[in-house]
Design a protein around this motif. Structure first.
Motif, PDB file in Angstrom:
ATOM      1  N   UNK A  74       0.760  -1.249   0.072  1.00 40.32           N
ATOM      2  CA  UNK A  74      -0.052   0.071  -0.020  1.00 40.32           C
ATOM      3  C   UNK A  74       0.884   1.343  -0.018  1.00 40.32           C
ATOM      4  N   UNK A  75       2.111   1.218   0.711  1.00 42.42           N
ATOM      5  CA  UNK A  75       3.017   2.295   0.677  1.00 42.42           C
ATOM      6  C   UNK A  75       3.449   2.359  -0.602  1.00 42.42           C
ATOM      7  N   UNK A  76       3.858   1.289  -1.290  1.00 45.30           N
ATOM      8  CA  UNK A  76       4.159   1.673  -2.702  1.00 45.30           C
ATOM      9  C   UNK A  76       3.396   2.166  -3.609  1.00 45.30           C
ATOM     10  N   UNK A  77       2.120   1.888  -3.454  1.00 41.31           N
ATOM     11  CA  UNK A  77       1.100   2.467  -4.293  1.00 41.31           C
ATOM     12  C   UNK A  77       0.777   3.923  -4.174  1.00 41.31           C
ATOM     13  N   UNK A  78       0.932   4.344  -2.798  1.00 37.61           N
ATOM     14  CA  UNK A  78       0.836   5.687  -2.495  1.00 37.61           C
ATOM     15  C   UNK A  78       2.073   6.462  -3.190  1.00 37.61           C
ATOM     16  N   UNK A  79       3.260   5.672  -2.929  1.00 40.39           N
ATOM     17  CA  UNK A  79       4.576   6.553  -3.420  1.00 40.39           C
ATOM     18  C   UNK A  79       4.402   6.766  -5.252  1.00 40.39           C
ATOM     19  N   UNK A  80       3.834   5.751  -5.762  1.00 38.36           N
ATOM     20  CA  UNK A  80       3.636   5.705  -7.173  1.00 38.36           C
ATOM     21  C   UNK A  80       2.803   6.795  -7.497  1.00 38.36           C
ATOM     22  N   UNK A  81       1.654   6.734  -6.862  1.00 36.26           N
ATOM     23  CA  UNK A  81       0.517   7.767  -6.917  1.00 36.26           C
ATOM     24  C   UNK A  81       0.882   9.184  -7.042  1.00 36.26           C
ATOM     25  N   UNK A  82       1.742   9.427  -5.947  1.00 38.16           N
ATOM     26  CA  UNK A  82       2.102  10.761  -5.865  1.00 38.16           C
ATOM     27  C   UNK A  82       3.409  11.333  -6.409  1.00 38.16           C
ATOM     28  N   UNK A  83       4.527  10.387  -6.744  1.00 36.71           N
ATOM     29  CA  UNK A  83       5.648  11.033  -6.852  1.00 36.71           C
ATOM     30  C   UNK A  83       6.158  10.388  -8.115  1.00 36.71           C
ATOM     31  N   UNK A  84       5.652   9.271  -8.889  1.00 40.15           N
ATOM     32  CA  UNK A  84       6.228   8.755 -10.068  1.00 40.15           C
ATOM     33  C   UNK A  84       5.630   9.394 -11.194  1.00 40.15           C
ATOM     34  N   UNK A  85       6.528  10.113 -12.121  1.00 38.14           N
ATOM     35  CA  UNK A  85       5.986  10.519 -13.378  1.00 38.14           C
ATOM     36  C   UNK A  85       5.682   9.756 -14.425  1.00 38.14           C
ATOM     37  N   UNK A  86       4.796   9.986 -15.329  1.00 36.13           N
ATOM     38  CA  UNK A  86       4.483   8.975 -16.456  1.00 36.13           C
ATOM     39  C   UNK A  86       5.798   9.101 -17.484  1.00 36.13           C
ATOM     40  N   UNK A  87       6.351   7.788 -17.818  1.00 34.70           N
ATOM     41  CA  UNK A  87       7.393   7.723 -18.576  1.00 34.70           C
ATOM     42  C   UNK A  87       7.055   7.337 -20.054  1.00 34.70           C
ATOM     43  N   UNK A  88       6.073   7.080 -20.065  1.00 36.72           N
ATOM     44  CA  UNK A  88       5.545   6.545 -21.405  1.00 36.72           C
ATOM     45  C   UNK A  88       5.183   7.531 -22.375  1.00 36.72           C
TER      46      UNK A  88
END
Length: 393
Positions: free
Chosen positions: A168-182
């Motif tokens: 769940x923590x990984x999901x939160x990090x992805x949702x908030x901080x990960x940019x779209x690379x595609x």
């Protein structure tokens, strides 16, 4: 990319927490080594089915929503696992978790989006390092958690809940901080000049390359899955001791992925490096097969086996990525991840069956897979058609 790698580390930490506990839970629920291997295989079957689907989804709609979705699904699967009190619920939870295993293919596709071909193998090695570090720390934690509130018997509740919190923590990090690379997502949404997914298989030599994912996954899955059963039968170890052994193996994998892969690929290329690594892995198999039934045999043999096989992940995926259209990176790497899962279906079930008759038999299978890959590397280097895009060697 640091946020993506950290999210992968957290997710794999949760996965690693579960690994040393499951075999003992299976035994507590009345199962045996065969049902334990089947539990591994049901995870891989779901991953085989869903891996290419998640990859195609990430090509069309973006890496970020696909990655967040897999982490959310993993959270639900670990909660189900922690609450399981029957073999049926264990199998259901592991199938759910396997269906979310496409996150590794998505992360590799994200790496392919932002790296050059020359650096791709090294970048995928970073993913493997995050994988190895999570797996290094996870089993030790899982072994400790399995002893809480179990009245002397290992239990899955705290390990499952901890793994759920991590995903769940990984999901939160992805949702908030990960940019779209595609960056090709807009083109894909407009369906302009997007190749069919079947074109992944049309590159000369690609079929043999993709087949190696199945072969190497058979050897890897048997190595990981049989370790707890071998240690329990031969050495009389418990889940905590198995956790420490897997943790030591994970530490070796982490350092190889982080520090050795880049220089090896730069000096020798992916194919030659893979052949040398599989030769090293055969030494570990020989230690287990012919060493004394003592802890030193496990402490030396299993880390060597897993360290030698750890190069298969970045080497093969780097080759597939470099030989695939950039608009199909998620699809191709999802297919490779799915094919690896196919190998993880056959390997553990076969190993569990033969292990009941002979503790040595699974390791002969592991050795056979390594020898087969070495033969492929010789063919790839000597008979590769000139029109295949060759790695920098």
């Amino acid at each position: 990319m640091p946020v993506i790698l950290f999210a992968v580390f957290i997710d794999l930490l949760g996965f690693g927490i579960i690994v040393p506990v499951l075999p003992f839970i299976v035994l507590n629920f009345g199962g045996d080594s065969v049902s334990g291997m089947a539990l591994v295989s049901i995870y891989s079957l779901a991953a085989f089915i869903m891996g290419p689907i998640w990859g195609r989804f990430s090509d069309k709609f973006g890496r970020k929503p696909a990655l967040a979705g897999t982490f959310l699904g993993a959270t639900i699967s670990y909660i189900t696992l922690g609450m399981a009190d029957t073999l049926l619920l264990l199998f259901l939870a592991r199938a759910m978790s396997g269906a979310m295993a496409g996150n590794i293919g998505i992360v590799m596709a994200a790496m392919a989006d932002v790296t050059t071909e020359e650096n791709r193998g090294k970048a995928i090695g970073w993913i493997g390092a995050a994988f190895g570090l999570g797996f290094a720390l996870g089993p030790g934690i899982g072994g400790i958690l399995s002893t809480i509130g179990g009245n002397g018997d290992p239990n899955i509740f705290w390990a499952g809940m901890t793994a759920a919190c991590l995903s769940f923590t990984a999901m939160i990090l992805t949702t908030i901080f990960v940019p779209e690379t595609n960056k090709k997502k807009t083109e894909n949404e407009d369906h302009k000049d997007v190749p069919r997914w079947t074109s992944v298989f049309k590159q000369p030599g690609q079929t043999a390359l993709l087949a190696m994912f199945i072969v190497t996954a058979i050897g890897q899955s048997i190595s990981f899955a049989i370790t707890p059963f071998w240690a329990e039968r031969v050495l009389g170890w418990n889940s905590a001791q198995v956790g420490y052994l897997l943790m030591a193996s994970g530490v070796c994998v982490f350092f190889i992925q982080l520090f050795a892969i880049g220089p090896l690929f730069k000096k020798f290329g992916e194919v030659k490096s893979l052949g040398m690594a599989l030769g090293f892995h055969l030494i570990g198999v020989a230690i287990i097969l012919y060493g004394p039934a003592e802890p030193i045999t496990a402490i030396l043999g299993f880390p060597i086996i897993m360290s030698g096989m750890t190069l298969t992940f970045p080497a093969l995926n780097s080759l597939v990525s470099r030989r695939t259209d950039e608009r199909l990176q998620g699809t191709a790497l999802g297919i490779s991840n799915g094919l690896s899962s196919l190998g993880r279906i056959a390997g553990p079930i076969t190993a569990g069956t033969v292990f009941t008759a002979s503790v040595a038999a699974p390791f002969y299978i592991i050795a056979s897979t390594g020898i087969l890959v070495i033969f492929w590397t010789v063919w790839e280097l000597s008979a590769r058609p000139s029109h295949i895009k060759a790695p920098a060697e």
